[in-house]
Design a protein around this motif. Structure first.
Motif, short mmCIF file in Angstrom:
data_model
loop_
_atom_site.label_atom_id
_atom_site.label_comp_id
_atom_site.label_asym_id
_atom_site.label_seq_id
_atom_site.Cartn_x
_atom_site.Cartn_y
_atom_site.Cartn_z
N GLN A 142 0.83 -1.21 0.00
CA GLN A 142 0.00 0.00 0.00
C GLN A 142 0.86 1.26 0.00
O GLN A 142 0.58 2.23 -0.71
N LYS A 143 1.92 1.23 0.79
CA LYS A 143 2.80 2.39 0.89
C LYS A 143 3.43 2.72 -0.46
O LYS A 143 3.41 3.89 -0.90
N TYR A 144 3.96 1.72 -1.15
CA TYR A 144 4.68 2.00 -2.40
C TYR A 144 3.74 2.08 -3.60
O TYR A 144 4.12 2.65 -4.62
N ASN A 145 2.55 1.54 -3.48
CA ASN A 145 1.53 1.86 -4.49
C ASN A 145 1.28 3.36 -4.51
O ASN A 145 1.25 3.99 -5.58
N ALA A 146 1.10 3.93 -3.32
CA ALA A 146 0.82 5.37 -3.23
C ALA A 146 2.03 6.19 -3.64
O ALA A 146 1.91 7.21 -4.33
N GLU A 147 3.21 5.75 -3.25
CA GLU A 147 4.41 6.55 -3.51
C GLU A 147 4.85 6.47 -4.96
O GLU A 147 5.32 7.47 -5.53
N ASP A 148 4.71 5.30 -5.58
CA ASP A 148 5.21 5.11 -6.94
C ASP A 148 4.10 5.05 -7.98
O ASP A 148 4.36 4.74 -9.15
N GLY A 149 2.85 5.30 -7.58
CA GLY A 149 1.76 5.33 -8.53
C GLY A 149 1.45 3.98 -9.14
O GLY A 149 1.15 3.88 -10.34
N VAL A 174 -0.84 -2.45 -7.44
CA VAL A 174 -0.70 -3.85 -7.02
C VAL A 174 -1.70 -4.14 -5.90
O VAL A 174 -1.81 -3.38 -4.94
N LYS A 175 -2.41 -5.26 -6.01
CA LYS A 175 -3.45 -5.60 -5.04
C LYS A 175 -2.95 -6.48 -3.91
O LYS A 175 -3.49 -6.48 -2.81
N GLY A 176 -1.91 -7.29 -4.19
CA GLY A 176 -1.42 -8.20 -3.16
C GLY A 176 -0.41 -9.16 -3.73
O GLY A 176 0.24 -8.88 -4.74
N LEU A 177 -0.27 -10.33 -3.07
CA LEU A 177 0.67 -11.35 -3.50
C LEU A 177 -0.06 -12.64 -3.82
O LEU A 177 -1.10 -12.95 -3.21
N THR A 178 0.48 -13.42 -4.76
CA THR A 178 -0.03 -14.77 -4.97
C THR A 178 0.33 -15.61 -3.75
O THR A 178 1.24 -15.26 -2.98
N GLN A 179 -0.36 -16.72 -3.57
CA GLN A 179 -0.08 -17.56 -2.40
C GLN A 179 1.35 -18.09 -2.45
O GLN A 179 2.04 -18.18 -1.42
N SER A 180 1.83 -18.44 -3.65
CA SER A 180 3.20 -18.96 -3.76
C SER A 180 4.22 -17.87 -3.42
O SER A 180 5.27 -18.16 -2.80
N ALA A 181 3.93 -16.62 -3.78
CA ALA A 181 4.84 -15.53 -3.43
C ALA A 181 4.83 -15.30 -1.92
O ALA A 181 5.88 -15.07 -1.30
#
Length: 451
Positions: free
Chosen positions: A316-323, A326-333
């Protein structure tokens, strides 16, 4: 703020000028940019600013500029591409507000701006402590309970666990929250500069001391002073620090009378304090003076349940900072993250997530976006076994042991891009011992590599 302070910035690189402009505009500053020293001097003469920020490329000398601006008593932040301890010391003694290295360290610059302009605008949650771990919750509760007192706090924890966040939590929940929060890294400054930075100096106290300079204690008057990595402070300065804590007054270098200060101390270390005291590198009486309220932050490996929560927070932080979106991570990630070693703790996890947010070309981060190594990171001992790949042993036949030591130190520093903390860990010595070795080599001859 009731006014719009004037600031002059100059840098030949337009990207750096734009970044500095954006940061200063957050403090409602009126920016007057230039590309060269000559342009900056002309701007300063036309209307004296409240702050000057100058950027010098590698090999460029900021000292002539500082000499020309010293009489104006305008704070000058020097940002340099030259990794040179002697230059840093000379700039501070010539009156520079601070000496920083390229690339820009935005967090450090923001803290400095906050000290000058009296405000600290940050992204939402920038200083949040994110955890659902029961042990961390208890630690945060304890921190809030002791925040209102004047008692010193000693925070122990590995690098990257968030010691400064806890220090800021103490300050921001104390009666001193309207006062300054001032931080100094005791491991990052050469010994001959640390004393002046901490306690200040009088005009003429040493060569290059063109005017009186307040130290960090005076800057933190009425607020909180963070002594980061205090165990790396030279022993003779530890004695002077102890005297300040006992008497509530500092003696500037070259001064003839004490200066009263009202400061709440928060100290941090990533070392084993018992070992440091047994080895004579940290005074036991200072330990007892600082350790009134001890806090120990657990490493990330002991609270793996926080990894998914922290990962979402940083996304959330870097979505806002870098425009980004990204919603989240896959389970494997996510599985890959929770099984990681993260010897750099939360700081390392944050860097991994920021990189993954930038690399992700969909809405979910995949394992390949994390760019994690397949095998766990080798320990310092196993890395040390690999040093033969850097230097052939036969190179040192008939070479004095001291020269072997010198070359090993330089090669290790180069391997870690000049990071003294990582180099010291690999070499099995303290950061202070490494710093003393570098000072010894500098005194003997010119260094081919300075960190």
């Amino acid at each position: 703020m009731t006014s719009t302070p004037q600031s002059v910035i100059f840098a030949s690189d337009p990207g750096i000028r734009a970044t500095l402009t954006r940061m200063l505009e957050e403090w409602n500053c009126t920016i007057r940019p230039g590309q060269t020293e000559a342009e900056a001097l002309q701007l300063i003469r036309s209307l004296p600013p409240r702050l000057v920020v100058g950027v010098w490329k590698e090999g460029e000398d900021p000292l002539p500029f500082l000499t020309q601006t010293a009489g104006n008593r305008i704070p000058v932040l020097v940002i340099s591409g030259s990794v040179d301890v002697n230059l840093a010391v000379a700039c501070i003694r010539a009156g520079a507000l601070d000496f920083m290295l390229l690339p820009l360290e935005e967090a450090r610059i923001r803290r400095l701006f906050a000290q000058i302009f009296g405000e600290r605008p940050e992204a939402p949650g920038a200083c949040a402590i994110v955890s659902q771990d029961p042990g961390m919750q208890r630690l945060m509760d304890l921190t809030l309970r002791v925040a209102a007192s004047r008692a010193p706090v000693f925070i122990q924890g590995e690098s990257g666990t968030g010691k400064e966040l806890f220090a800021r939590m103490i300050h921001e929940n104390s009666p001193r929250k309207q006062g300054p929060f001032v931080a100094i890294n005791c491991a990052a400054l050469p010994e001959n500069l640390l004393e002046s930075e901490l306690f200040g100096h009088e005009k003429g106290a040493f060569t290059g001391a063109a005017f009186r300079k307040e130290g960090k204690f005076e800057m933190a008057h009425g607020g909180t002073l963070l002594l980061d990595e205090v165990t790396e402070m030279p022993v003779h300065l530890q004695a002077k620090l102890l005297r300040v804590l006992q008497e509530g007054a500092v003696d500037r270098v070259g001064g003839n009378r004490p200066v009263r200060v009202d400061v709440r101390i928060v100290a941090t270390t990533n070392r084993d304090l018992r070992v440091a005291m047994e080895e004579g590198e940290f005074r036991e009486d200072l330990y007892h003076r600082l350790n009134t309220i001890p806090l120990r932050i657990p490493p990330l490996r002991d609270r793996r349940g926080d990894i998914p929560l922290l990962a979402r927070f940083f996304i959330q932080k870097y979505n806002a900072e870098d425009g980004r979106g990204v919603k989240g991570l896959t389970q494997s990630a996510l599985d890959r993250l929770t099984s990681g070693t993260f010897t750099g703790n939360v700081r390392e996890l944050e860097n991994v997530i920021r990189r993954a947010v930038l690399l992700c070309d969909g809405v979910e981060i995949r394992p390949e976006d994390l760019l994690l190594e397949d095998n766990p990171r080798p320990s310092a001992a196993s890395e040390a076994e690999q040093t033969s790949d850097w230097i052939l042993p036969e190179t040192f036949l008939d070479v004095p042991l001291k020269e072997v030591e010198r070359q090993m130190i330089f090669h290790t520093l180069k391997r870690f891009d000049g990071n003294r903390t990582h180099a010291a860990q690999l070499l099995g010595i303290s950061v202070r011992t490494l710093r003393n070795k570098l000072n010894e080599y500098r005194d003997q001859s010119d260094l081919s590599f300075e960190a």
